[in-house]
Design a protein around this motif. Structure first.
Motif, PDB file in Angstrom:
ATOM      1  N   SER A  83       8.386  37.147 -37.994  1.00 53.89           N
ATOM      2  CA  SER A  83       8.748  35.854 -38.576  1.00 53.89           C
ATOM      3  C   SER A  83      10.057  35.982 -39.338  1.00 53.89           C
ATOM      4  O   SER A  83      10.505  35.023 -39.963  1.00 53.89           O
ATOM      5  CB  SER A  83       7.642  35.356 -39.515  1.00 53.89           C
ATOM      6  OG  SER A  83       7.504  36.233 -40.613  1.00 53.89           O
ATOM      7  N   SER A  84      10.683  37.159 -39.287  1.00 52.71           N
ATOM      8  CA  SER A  84      11.920  37.407 -40.015  1.00 52.71           C
ATOM      9  C   SER A  84      13.112  36.761 -39.307  1.00 52.71           C
ATOM     10  O   SER A  84      13.471  37.159 -38.197  1.00 52.71           O
ATOM     11  CB  SER A  84      12.167  38.917 -40.118  1.00 52.71           C
ATOM     12  OG  SER A  84      13.495  39.181 -40.500  1.00 52.71           O
ATOM     13  N   PRO A  85      13.748  35.775 -39.934  1.00 56.80           N
ATOM     14  CA  PRO A  85      14.911  35.134 -39.305  1.00 56.80           C
ATOM     15  C   PRO A  85      16.015  36.144 -38.972  1.00 56.80           C
ATOM     16  O   PRO A  85      16.669  36.042 -37.939  1.00 56.80           O
ATOM     17  CB  PRO A  85      15.386  34.124 -40.342  1.00 56.80           C
ATOM     18  CG  PRO A  85      14.198  33.862 -41.192  1.00 56.80           C
ATOM     19  CD  PRO A  85      13.418  35.145 -41.218  1.00 56.80           C
ATOM     20  N   ARG A  98      11.998  34.898 -25.875  1.00 58.02           N
ATOM     21  CA  ARG A  98      10.821  34.496 -26.644  1.00 58.02           C
ATOM     22  C   ARG A  98       9.666  34.235 -25.693  1.00 58.02           C
ATOM     23  O   ARG A  98       9.784  33.436 -24.771  1.00 58.02           O
ATOM     24  CB  ARG A  98      11.144  33.259 -27.471  1.00 58.02           C
ATOM     25  CG  ARG A  98      12.238  33.548 -28.479  1.00 58.02           C
ATOM     26  CD  ARG A  98      12.802  32.294 -29.108  1.00 58.02           C
ATOM     27  NE  ARG A  98      14.001  32.642 -29.863  1.00 58.02           N
ATOM     28  CZ  ARG A  98      14.244  32.219 -31.086  1.00 58.02           C
ATOM     29  NH1 ARG A  98      13.407  31.399 -31.682  1.00 58.02           N
ATOM     30  NH2 ARG A  98      15.340  32.589 -31.706  1.00 58.02           N
ATOM     31  N   ARG A 101       5.048  31.483 -29.585  1.00 57.32           N
ATOM     32  CA  ARG A 101       5.192  31.206 -31.016  1.00 57.32           C
ATOM     33  C   ARG A 101       3.822  30.842 -31.561  1.00 57.32           C
ATOM     34  O   ARG A 101       3.074  30.075 -30.936  1.00 57.32           O
ATOM     35  CB  ARG A 101       6.172  30.060 -31.239  1.00 57.32           C
ATOM     36  CG  ARG A 101       6.359  29.746 -32.697  1.00 57.32           C
ATOM     37  CD  ARG A 101       7.333  28.586 -32.904  1.00 57.32           C
ATOM     38  NE  ARG A 101       7.686  28.539 -34.293  1.00 57.32           N
ATOM     39  CZ  ARG A 101       8.892  28.822 -34.770  1.00 57.32           C
ATOM     40  NH1 ARG A 101       9.875  29.117 -33.958  1.00 57.32           N
ATOM     41  NH2 ARG A 101       9.125  28.777 -36.060  1.00 57.32           N
ATOM     42  N   GLY A 103       2.634  29.639 -35.313  1.00 58.90           N
ATOM     43  CA  GLY A 103       3.061  29.351 -36.678  1.00 58.90           C
ATOM     44  C   GLY A 103       4.508  29.768 -36.842  1.00 58.90           C
ATOM     45  O   GLY A 103       5.375  29.380 -36.059  1.00 58.90           O
ATOM     46  N   SER A 104       4.773  30.595 -37.833  1.00 54.04           N
ATOM     47  CA  SER A 104       6.152  31.064 -38.058  1.00 54.04           C
ATOM     48  C   SER A 104       6.440  32.370 -37.318  1.00 54.04           C
ATOM     49  O   SER A 104       7.554  32.895 -37.396  1.00 54.04           O
ATOM     50  CB  SER A 104       6.402  31.248 -39.561  1.00 54.04           C
ATOM     51  OG  SER A 104       5.537  32.237 -40.075  1.00 54.04           O
ATOM     52  N   TYR A 105       5.473  32.884 -36.584  1.00 49.54           N
ATOM     53  CA  TYR A 105       5.633  34.161 -35.869  1.00 49.54           C
ATOM     54  C   TYR A 105       6.042  33.937 -34.421  1.00 49.54           C
ATOM     55  O   TYR A 105       5.465  33.105 -33.723  1.00 49.54           O
ATOM     56  CB  TYR A 105       4.360  34.991 -35.939  1.00 49.54           C
ATOM     57  CG  TYR A 105       4.115  35.534 -37.322  1.00 49.54           C
ATOM     58  CD1 TYR A 105       4.608  36.764 -37.701  1.00 49.54           C
ATOM     59  CD2 TYR A 105       3.410  34.783 -38.263  1.00 49.54           C
ATOM     60  CE1 TYR A 105       4.404  37.253 -38.978  1.00 49.54           C
ATOM     61  CE2 TYR A 105       3.204  35.259 -39.539  1.00 49.54           C
ATOM     62  CZ  TYR A 105       3.714  36.501 -39.890  1.00 49.54           C
ATOM     63  OH  TYR A 105       3.512  36.973 -41.163  1.00 49.54           O
ATOM     64  N   ILE A 106       7.031  34.686 -33.983  1.00 55.95           N
ATOM     65  CA  ILE A 106       7.558  34.597 -32.621  1.00 55.95           C
ATOM     66  C   ILE A 106       7.377  35.951 -31.940  1.00 55.95           C
ATOM     67  O   ILE A 106       7.702  36.988 -32.525  1.00 55.95           O
ATOM     68  CB  ILE A 106       9.038  34.194 -32.614  1.00 55.95           C
ATOM     69  CG1 ILE A 106       9.214  32.816 -33.248  1.00 55.95           C
ATOM     70  CG2 ILE A 106       9.604  34.219 -31.195  1.00 55.95           C
ATOM     71  CD1 ILE A 106      10.646  32.395 -33.425  1.00 55.95           C
TER      72      ILE A 106
END
Length: 110
Positions: A83-85, A98, A101, A103-106
């Motif tokens: 989830s780290s940009p 990718r 996905r 939530g915020s995790y890819i």
């Protein structure tokens, strides 16, 4: 490594940090001090990378880039969930795609 699994400040920052018998940890040092680490686990068609972490004192000095280059040299197919940009941008720059996905995790793979 014990402090990263035991201390609350690290558990809060990395809630999904888990060790298993199948994982091997790669540790990176700078000037004799732990600067970062990641775990890898061999799967059927890829190497799963997890627990990628650069200690705050070593951020902005290329440690994360060095660790990523180590992964790419060491394993033909790398897959990781993050989830780290900052890490997502680094993976995008290196042609990762990718897969999913949640939530915020890819989930990304090269």
């Amino acid at each position: 490594m014990g402090e990263f699994f035991a201390e609350k400040k690290y558990r809060d920052e990395m809630p999904y940090l888990v060790n298993t018998e199948e994982k091997e940890w790669c540790l990176f040092f700078a000037n004799g001090k732990l600067a970062g680490f990641y775990a890898h686990e061999e799967r059927e068609r890829h190497t799963a990378i997890s627990g990628v972490y650069v200690l705050p004192a070593f951020r902005q000095y290329g440690v994360g880039t060095f660790m990523l280059e180590d992964m790419l040299r060491s394993f033909p197919t790398v897959r990781m969930v993050t989830s780290s940009p900052r890490l997502i941008a680094m993976l995008d720059e290196r042609g990762f795609h990718r897969l999913s996905r949640r939530g915020s995790y890819i989930t990304m793979e090269n």
